[in-house]
Design a protein around this motif. Structure first.
Motif, PDB file in Angstrom:
ATOM      1  N   THR A  44      -4.542  -6.788  -9.229  1.00 41.64           N
ATOM      2  CA  THR A  44      -3.678  -7.609  -8.373  1.00 41.64           C
ATOM      3  C   THR A  44      -4.426  -8.743  -7.684  1.00 41.64           C
ATOM      4  O   THR A  44      -3.842  -9.438  -6.863  1.00 41.64           O
ATOM      5  CB  THR A  44      -2.998  -6.745  -7.293  1.00 41.64           C
ATOM      6  N   GLY A  45      -5.713  -8.909  -8.007  1.00 41.09           N
ATOM      7  CA  GLY A  45      -6.495  -9.938  -7.332  1.00 41.09           C
ATOM      8  C   GLY A  45      -5.957 -11.342  -7.512  1.00 41.09           C
ATOM      9  O   GLY A  45      -6.110 -12.197  -6.644  1.00 41.09           O
ATOM     10  N   GLU A  46      -5.277 -11.566  -8.628  1.00 43.26           N
ATOM     11  CA  GLU A  46      -4.770 -12.911  -8.909  1.00 43.26           C
ATOM     12  C   GLU A  46      -3.439 -13.200  -8.228  1.00 43.26           C
ATOM     13  O   GLU A  46      -2.985 -14.340  -8.238  1.00 43.26           O
ATOM     14  CB  GLU A  46      -4.590 -13.068 -10.422  1.00 43.26           C
ATOM     15  N   ASN A  47      -2.806 -12.186  -7.666  1.00 41.60           N
ATOM     16  CA  ASN A  47      -1.491 -12.360  -7.036  1.00 41.60           C
ATOM     17  C   ASN A  47      -1.535 -11.775  -5.621  1.00 41.60           C
ATOM     18  O   ASN A  47      -1.441 -10.564  -5.432  1.00 41.60           O
ATOM     19  CB  ASN A  47      -0.410 -11.659  -7.864  1.00 41.60           C
ATOM     20  N   GLN A  48      -1.665 -12.630  -4.633  1.00 41.85           N
ATOM     21  CA  GLN A  48      -1.818 -12.186  -3.256  1.00 41.85           C
ATOM     22  C   GLN A  48      -0.570 -11.477  -2.736  1.00 41.85           C
ATOM     23  O   GLN A  48      -0.658 -10.664  -1.823  1.00 41.85           O
ATOM     24  CB  GLN A  48      -2.147 -13.384  -2.355  1.00 41.85           C
TER      25      GLN A  48
ATOM     26  N   SER B  93       0.828  -1.211   0.000  1.00 39.88           N
ATOM     27  CA  SER B  93       0.000   0.000   0.000  1.00 39.88           C
ATOM     28  C   SER B  93       0.858   1.255   0.000  1.00 39.88           C
ATOM     29  O   SER B  93       0.564   2.224  -0.711  1.00 39.88           O
ATOM     30  CB  SER B  93      -0.927   0.008   1.231  1.00 39.88           C
ATOM     31  N   LEU B  94       1.915   1.233   0.801  1.00 35.21           N
ATOM     32  CA  LEU B  94       2.799   2.401   0.868  1.00 35.21           C
ATOM     33  C   LEU B  94       3.495   2.634  -0.469  1.00 35.21           C
ATOM     34  O   LEU B  94       3.626   3.782  -0.926  1.00 35.21           O
ATOM     35  CB  LEU B  94       3.823   2.209   1.980  1.00 35.21           C
ATOM     36  N   LEU B  95       3.931   1.557  -1.112  1.00 33.76           N
ATOM     37  CA  LEU B  95       4.576   1.668  -2.416  1.00 33.76           C
ATOM     38  C   LEU B  95       3.602   2.217  -3.453  1.00 33.76           C
ATOM     39  O   LEU B  95       3.945   3.137  -4.226  1.00 33.76           O
ATOM     40  CB  LEU B  95       5.103   0.301  -2.849  1.00 33.76           C
TER      41      LEU B  95
ATOM     42  N   THR C 287      -0.527  -7.658 -15.539  1.00 32.92           N
ATOM     43  CA  THR C 287      -1.560  -7.877 -14.538  1.00 32.92           C
ATOM     44  C   THR C 287      -0.992  -8.754 -13.422  1.00 32.92           C
ATOM     45  O   THR C 287      -0.130  -9.596 -13.641  1.00 32.92           O
ATOM     46  CB  THR C 287      -2.782  -8.569 -15.164  1.00 32.92           C
ATOM     47  N   GLY C 288      -1.502  -8.538 -12.228  1.00 29.38           N
ATOM     48  CA  GLY C 288      -0.967  -9.227 -11.063  1.00 29.38           C
ATOM     49  C   GLY C 288       0.130  -8.445 -10.370  1.00 29.38           C
ATOM     50  O   GLY C 288       0.669  -8.878  -9.364  1.00 29.38           O
ATOM     51  N   THR C 289       0.475  -7.269 -10.927  1.00 30.14           N
ATOM     52  CA  THR C 289       1.495  -6.416 -10.326  1.00 30.14           C
ATOM     53  C   THR C 289       0.871  -5.050 -10.013  1.00 30.14           C
ATOM     54  O   THR C 289      -0.268  -4.758 -10.375  1.00 30.14           O
ATOM     55  CB  THR C 289       2.690  -6.220 -11.269  1.00 30.14           C
ATOM     56  N   LEU C 290       1.653  -4.196  -9.363  1.00 31.36           N
ATOM     57  CA  LEU C 290       1.195  -2.850  -9.041  1.00 31.36           C
ATOM     58  C   LEU C 290       1.432  -1.850 -10.172  1.00 31.36           C
ATOM     59  O   LEU C 290       1.001  -0.701 -10.072  1.00 31.36           O
ATOM     60  CB  LEU C 290       1.903  -2.351  -7.775  1.00 31.36           C
ATOM     61  N   VAL C 291       2.092  -2.292 -11.232  1.00 30.04           N
ATOM     62  CA  VAL C 291       2.433  -1.387 -12.339  1.00 30.04           C
ATOM     63  C   VAL C 291       1.195  -0.757 -12.975  1.00 30.04           C
ATOM     64  O   VAL C 291       1.162   0.463 -13.201  1.00 30.04           O
ATOM     65  CB  VAL C 291       3.285  -2.121 -13.392  1.00 30.04           C
TER      66      VAL C 291
ATOM     67  N   VAL D 184     -12.304  -1.721 -19.481  1.00 25.62           N
ATOM     68  CA  VAL D 184     -12.111  -2.822 -20.435  1.00 25.62           C
ATOM     69  C   VAL D 184     -10.914  -2.582 -21.357  1.00 25.62           C
ATOM     70  O   VAL D 184     -10.027  -3.450 -21.480  1.00 25.62           O
ATOM     71  CB  VAL D 184     -13.397  -3.063 -21.254  1.00 25.62           C
ATOM     72  N   PRO D 185     -10.805  -1.418 -22.030  1.00 25.29           N
ATOM     73  CA  PRO D 185      -9.631  -1.235 -22.898  1.00 25.29           C
ATOM     74  C   PRO D 185      -8.320  -1.183 -22.127  1.00 25.29           C
ATOM     75  O   PRO D 185      -7.300  -1.706 -22.605  1.00 25.29           O
ATOM     76  CB  PRO D 185      -9.914   0.104 -23.597  1.00 25.29           C
ATOM     77  N   LEU D 186      -8.311  -0.559 -20.933  1.00 23.82           N
ATOM     78  CA  LEU D 186      -7.079  -0.501 -20.155  1.00 23.82           C
ATOM     79  C   LEU D 186      -6.675  -1.883 -19.651  1.00 23.82           C
ATOM     80  O   LEU D 186      -5.490  -2.242 -19.672  1.00 23.82           O
ATOM     81  CB  LEU D 186      -7.248   0.452 -18.967  1.00 23.82           C
ATOM     82  N   TYR D 187      -7.642  -2.646 -19.202  1.00 24.40           N
ATOM     83  CA  TYR D 187      -7.319  -4.001 -18.726  1.00 24.40           C
ATOM     84  C   TYR D 187      -6.774  -4.850 -19.866  1.00 24.40           C
ATOM     85  O   TYR D 187      -5.820  -5.623 -19.671  1.00 24.40           O
ATOM     86  CB  TYR D 187      -8.564  -4.644 -18.120  1.00 24.40           C
ATOM     87  N   ASP D 188      -7.383  -4.723 -21.040  1.00 23.05           N
ATOM     88  CA  ASP D 188      -6.893  -5.473 -22.209  1.00 23.05           C
ATOM     89  C   ASP D 188      -5.464  -5.065 -22.543  1.00 23.05           C
ATOM     90  O   ASP D 188      -4.624  -5.904 -22.891  1.00 23.05           O
ATOM     91  CB  ASP D 188      -7.820  -5.224 -23.398  1.00 23.05           C
ATOM     92  N   LEU D 189      -5.150  -3.769 -22.411  1.00 23.23           N
ATOM     93  CA  LEU D 189      -3.790  -3.289 -22.691  1.00 23.23           C
ATOM     94  C   LEU D 189      -2.785  -3.904 -21.714  1.00 23.23           C
ATOM     95  O   LEU D 189      -1.725  -4.403 -22.135  1.00 23.23           O
ATOM     96  CB  LEU D 189      -3.760  -1.761 -22.568  1.00 23.23           C
ATOM     97  N   TRP D 190      -3.104  -3.891 -20.419  1.00 18.82           N
ATOM     98  CA  TRP D 190      -2.157  -4.416 -19.432  1.00 18.82           C
ATOM     99  C   TRP D 190      -2.032  -5.935 -19.525  1.00 18.82           C
ATOM    100  O   TRP D 190      -0.960  -6.480 -19.252  1.00 18.82           O
ATOM    101  CB  TRP D 190      -2.595  -4.012 -18.025  1.00 18.82           C
ATOM    102  N   VAL D 191      -3.109  -6.613 -19.939  1.00 17.25           N
ATOM    103  CA  VAL D 191      -3.017  -8.066 -20.138  1.00 17.25           C
ATOM    104  C   VAL D 191      -2.076  -8.376 -21.290  1.00 17.25           C
ATOM    105  O   VAL D 191      -1.239  -9.288 -21.213  1.00 17.25           O
ATOM    106  CB  VAL D 191      -4.417  -8.662 -20.395  1.00 17.25           C
ATOM    107  N   ARG D 192      -2.183  -7.622 -22.387  1.00 18.66           N
ATOM    108  CA  ARG D 192      -1.307  -7.838 -23.542  1.00 18.66           C
ATOM    109  C   ARG D 192       0.158  -7.573 -23.175  1.00 18.66           C
ATOM    110  O   ARG D 192       1.064  -8.201 -23.741  1.00 18.66           O
ATOM    111  CB  ARG D 192      -1.730  -6.939 -24.704  1.00 18.66           C
TER     112      ARG D 192
END
Length: 296
Positions: free
Chosen positions: A236-240, A93-95, A155-159, A143-151
């Motif tokens: 980040t839901g997929e990466n605890q 959270s701090l990061l 996803t799974g990171t804080l980036v 939707v478009p932003l999620y598709d961009l980060w998946v490509r």
């Protein structure tokens, strides 16, 4: 000298009943003047008091009709660290909040300066688009932003949560632009006469004078990202391992749904950094909000 010497004697000669009435009238006047503020303060404090009292209760007393702890268990604040890796979530959270705040300021200050102190074609249009972006629900672009980060495989990171703040944050631009308007142009023009470029005038003159507004903007951004739940849940839901506290506390409640005292203890610990931040930055925050929107 005689009048000064007679003043204590006159005060001492006032009957006790009159002094009591005068003191009581002052207190009633203060309560009447600040009645709305006092009422709102009590209303806002009640949830915090409920969280704290529940956090120090026994497990079988929490969330019952008994609102006052029969036994005080302050060790609950230590036990929550044994039940979940809160320090790791706190670091995430701090990061997230710190980098997002830095990115928002780095991108918003030049943009706000250009909107407030420069004259260029399309300036009003860009400001209208900034305001429109504030009104646009974030779910519209999900939707478009999620598709961009998946490509991009991020996803799974804080980036995906941090990087957008380094490019555009409409609310930060709007708030800083309104504050920059309160600073007279004479200071910037004097700096340019002395040989400063636009960047030097912004960095050496405008930013030091706009510290309250920058502090208010930083606090708004920090609080929003610290409490953000939708973004971390999506990316980040997929990466605890990369969960921030806002997402972790919801899962903590799911894992320990019976132990409400543990859940409230974790909630109190999560709120503590934000409360401390507001206490130390309160003056700058209030000053920044007060002057925002008042054109100088």
């Amino acid at each position: 000298m005689t009048a000064l010497a007679e003043a204590p004697q006159k005060a001492a000669g006032v009957p006790p009943r009159a002094r009591f009435k005068r003191t009581w009238d002052k207190r009633l006047s203060f309560i009447a003047t600040h009645a709305i503020g006092i009422a709102l303060g009590v209303i806002f404090m009640l949830p915090l008091l409920f969280v704290f009292l529940t956090a120090v209760m026994k497990s079988d007393q929490a969330m019952t009709a008994s609102l006052w702890p029969t036994e005080w268990h302050f060790e609950n604040f230590v036990k929550v660290f044994q039940k979940a890796p809160l320090l790791e979530y706190f670091g995430n959270s701090l990061l997230y909040s710190a980098l997002a705040t830095v990115g928002a300021l780095l991108s918003a200050i030049p943009a706000a300066y250009a909107l407030a102190k420069l004259k260029w074609r399309g300036q009003n249009l860009f400001f209208m688009l900034t305001v429109a972006a504030m009104l646009l629900p974030p779910q519209v672009t999900v939707v478009p932003l999620y598709d961009l980060w998946v490509r991009m495989g991020l996803t799974g990171t804080l980036v995906p949560l941090i990087v957008p703040y380094f490019f555009f944050d409409a609310f930060s631009i709007f708030l800083l632009r309104q504050f920059f308007l309160t600073i007279p142009k004479d200071y910037l023009e004097a700096a340019k006469i002395d040989g400063c470029t636009e960047f030097q005038a912004m960095y050496r003159v405008l930013i030091p004078m706009a510290k309250p507004g920058i502090a208010a903007t930083a606090m708004f951004c920090f609080l929003f990202t610290w409490n953000d739940y939708f973004g971390p849940l999506l990316y980040t839901g997929e990466n605890q391992d990369n969960w921030p506290l806002s997402l972790a506390i919801a899962s903590f409640r799911g894992m320990h749904h019976v132990e409400w005292n543990m859940t409230m203890a974790a909630t109190a610990l999560i709120m503590a950094p934000v409360i401390v931040l507001f206490i130390f930055a309160q003056k700058s925050f209030v000053k920044g909000i007060t002057f925002t929107g008042v054109k100088g």
